[in-house]
Design a protein around this motif. Structure first.
Motif: not given
Ligand code: HEM
Length: 479
Positions: A348, A428-429, A425-426, A128, A121, A182, A111, A412, A90, A125, A278-279, A414
């Motif tokens: 994705q 969403c935190p 893993n990847k 967060l 990573h 936050y 990240c 949704w 990834k 993570k 992200n947020s 991931n």
């Molecule tokens: C990763 C969706 C909100 C932080 C992801 C991924 C998805 C996703 C689909 C994976 C992307 C990929 O690798 O292909 C969403 C949606 C959100 C949301 C739909 C809100 C509606 C948030 C919030 C945070 C966040 C509130 C706050 C911490 C992250 C981070 C990653 C991530 C840091 C990377 C994770 C990793 O590298 O392991 N998110 N997210 N996201 N999201 Fe969210």
């Protein structure tokens, strides 16, 4: 065909062709944006080749992406290969086949672009997770305070003009909410003033322009948005202003980051990205999406939600608590159903780490090491083989009771809705927070209103919703 029968089939090549280099990729990009549109682009190719695993080009293609060729996984069974970080890498593919310049993120690969095998990573993570855990008691009060003012504004706009654009109000409110939740520091009370959401939106566009259309004529959009990167220098002033807010507001989190072995600046660029991209980027799409689906479900469904929400809140002494939210089966289900039908992040990607086989419902396909795998999530989460004849409809109580067995097919975040994000893993935190916020929106609506109406349309990244009427609550804690 049953599971074991598919497993015993001889692997074959995924159908589909990439066509001529360059020319076909551009032609496909035009199909995607202008001639067919996103959903039709994928659905028509699935139909043509009679397979939900197939070879296609994905946008943006030339000149931003070196290679637009992917193996698409477009059903509920094959899609989860993208979650398996033993099978897919990834690295640098958060936005797909192109990667925005790291000068948009302080020179760091943040990240979202890191593979779990990279030590940073884990550190980011972890940071967060600890930030979200440390602020967990702030989420409900912050949401309620910011979104009850939003709804008060909706009401006054309805009185004045008969309409109220939720997206505009949400853009400003979500930005304030997320800073408050936050870090306990309102962006509007910092040097940013009220400019935060605009600066954030501009910075987001510089990263996402290859994937969007603004509804302008093709002849303008193609050279402007889809062919070369917009120069990061044009947004660097806005980014610096956002960074300044984070550096001052996130002192505690930055101290934690240093304890985890991260440098303060790398941590701050990561916090900015997780908060603003992200947020905030997520909430810009998520909340209008949920609101639109609830609006479309009509008054009878609203009555059921209002009854559930008000009973649970009354039982909790008139307070909105985590325990009260947990009792709201229908509310939970409705939020998951909105996330299933309209996952806010639709694409994705993952690169095959080794030669492997991918199973769809009907066949097994051989994929070579290094090939790019791609999922268009709405196809997978509307798979009729899992969700039946109502797969494309909003069924608000789909996940209530026995229906909760289907949650494993909600992707949704991931990852499966039944699984949890971790440093390995990847997924969403923000998974739990996102579902919480979705439920809080429904709760706020039905403590305040018996029912409401809205017009629904299309926005840059998702759904546009305009309130056209609200009926104030006649009973319960909000009346
Ligand atoms: C990763 C969706 C909100 C932080 C992801 C991924 C998805 C996703 C689909 C994976 C992307 C990929 O690798 O292909 C969403 C949606 C959100 C949301 C739909 C809100 C509606 C948030 C919030 C945070 C966040 C509130 C706050 C911490 C992250 C981070 C990653 C991530 C840091 C990377 C994770 C990793 O590298 O392991 N998110 N997210 N996201 N999201 Fe969210």
């Amino acid at each position: 065909m049953n599971q074991s029968a598919v497993g015993s089939l001889v692997p074959r090549q995924a159908p589909g062709s990439y066509g001529l280099p360059f020319v076909s990729a551009i032609r496909d990009r035009l199909d995607f944006y202008y001639f067919q549109g996103e959903a039709k682009y994928f659905e028509s190719r699935v139909e043509k080749h009679g397979s939900t695993v197939l070879r296609i080009n994905v946008p943006p293609g030339p000149f931003m992406a070196r290679d637009p060729r992917v193996v698409a996984v477009l059903d509920a069974k094959s899609f989860p290969v993208l979650f398996d970080v033993d099978k897919v890498e990834k690295k640098n593919l958060f936005t797909g086949t192109y990667m925005p310049s790291t000068s948009l993120t302080g020179g760091f690969r943040v990240c979202s672009y890191l593979d779990p095998s990279e030590p940073t990573h884990t550190k980011v993570k972890q940071l967060l997770f600890s930030l979200l855990a440390s602020r967990k008691d702030a989420f409900i009060p912050a949401f309620r305070s910011h979104f009850s003012s939003l709804l008060a504004t909706v009401e006054s706009q309805l009185v004045l003009g008969g309409k109220s654009n939720f997206n505009t109000l949400n853009d400003a409110t979500s930005f304030e909410f997320i800073g408050d939740a936050y870090f306990g520091v309102l962006p509007s009370a910092s040097d940013l003033g009220t400019t935060g959401p605009t600066k954030a939106a501009k910075w987001l566009i510089f990263q996402l322009h290859p994937l969007v259309t603004l509804g302008l004529p093709m002849i303008l959009e193609e050279p402007l948005l889809h062919t070369v990167h917009l120069p990061p220098i044009l947004v660097s002033g806005d980014y610096k202003a956002l960074y300044k807010y984070f550096y001052a507001a996130a002192t505690k989190a930055l101290d934690t980051a240093e304890g985890l072995g991260l440098k303060r600046d790398e941590a701050c660029h990561n916090l900015l990205f997780a908060t603003v991209f992200n947020s905030y980027g997520g909430l810009k799409v998520l909340l209008p999406g949920i609101l639109a689906r609830i609006a479309g479900a009509g008054e009878k469904f609203h009555q059921r939600l209002a009854a559930e929400v008000r009973t649970a809140v009354a039982d909790a002494g008139g307070k909105v608590t985590i325990e009260a939210l947990e009792k709201m089966e229908l509310t939970k289900s409705a939020v998951w159903e909105a996330l299933r039908l309209e996952p806010p992040v639709k694409f994705q990607y993952g690169r095959a780490k080794a030669d492997m086989n991918i199973e769809s419902h009907d066949a097994v396909f051989a994929v070579k090491k290094g090939e790019m795998l791609f999922g268009y999530q709405p196809c997978a989460t509307k798979d009729p083989r899992v969700f039946g004849s109502t797969a494309r409809e909003f069924v608000g109580d789909r996940f209530v009771g026995e229906g909760s067995k289907l949650l494993q097919y909600v992707y949704w975040s991931n990852g499966r809705e039944t699984e949890s994000p971790s440093v390995d893993n990847k997924q969403c935190p923000g998974k739990n927070l996102v579902v919480l916020v979705g439920r809080l929106l429904v709760v706020e609506l039905f403590l305040r209103y018996d029912t409401f109406t809205a017009d629904v349309g299309v926005d840059l990244l998702g759904t546009k919703v305009e309130f056209t009427g609200v009926t104030k609550a006649t009973s319960g804690p909000g009346a």
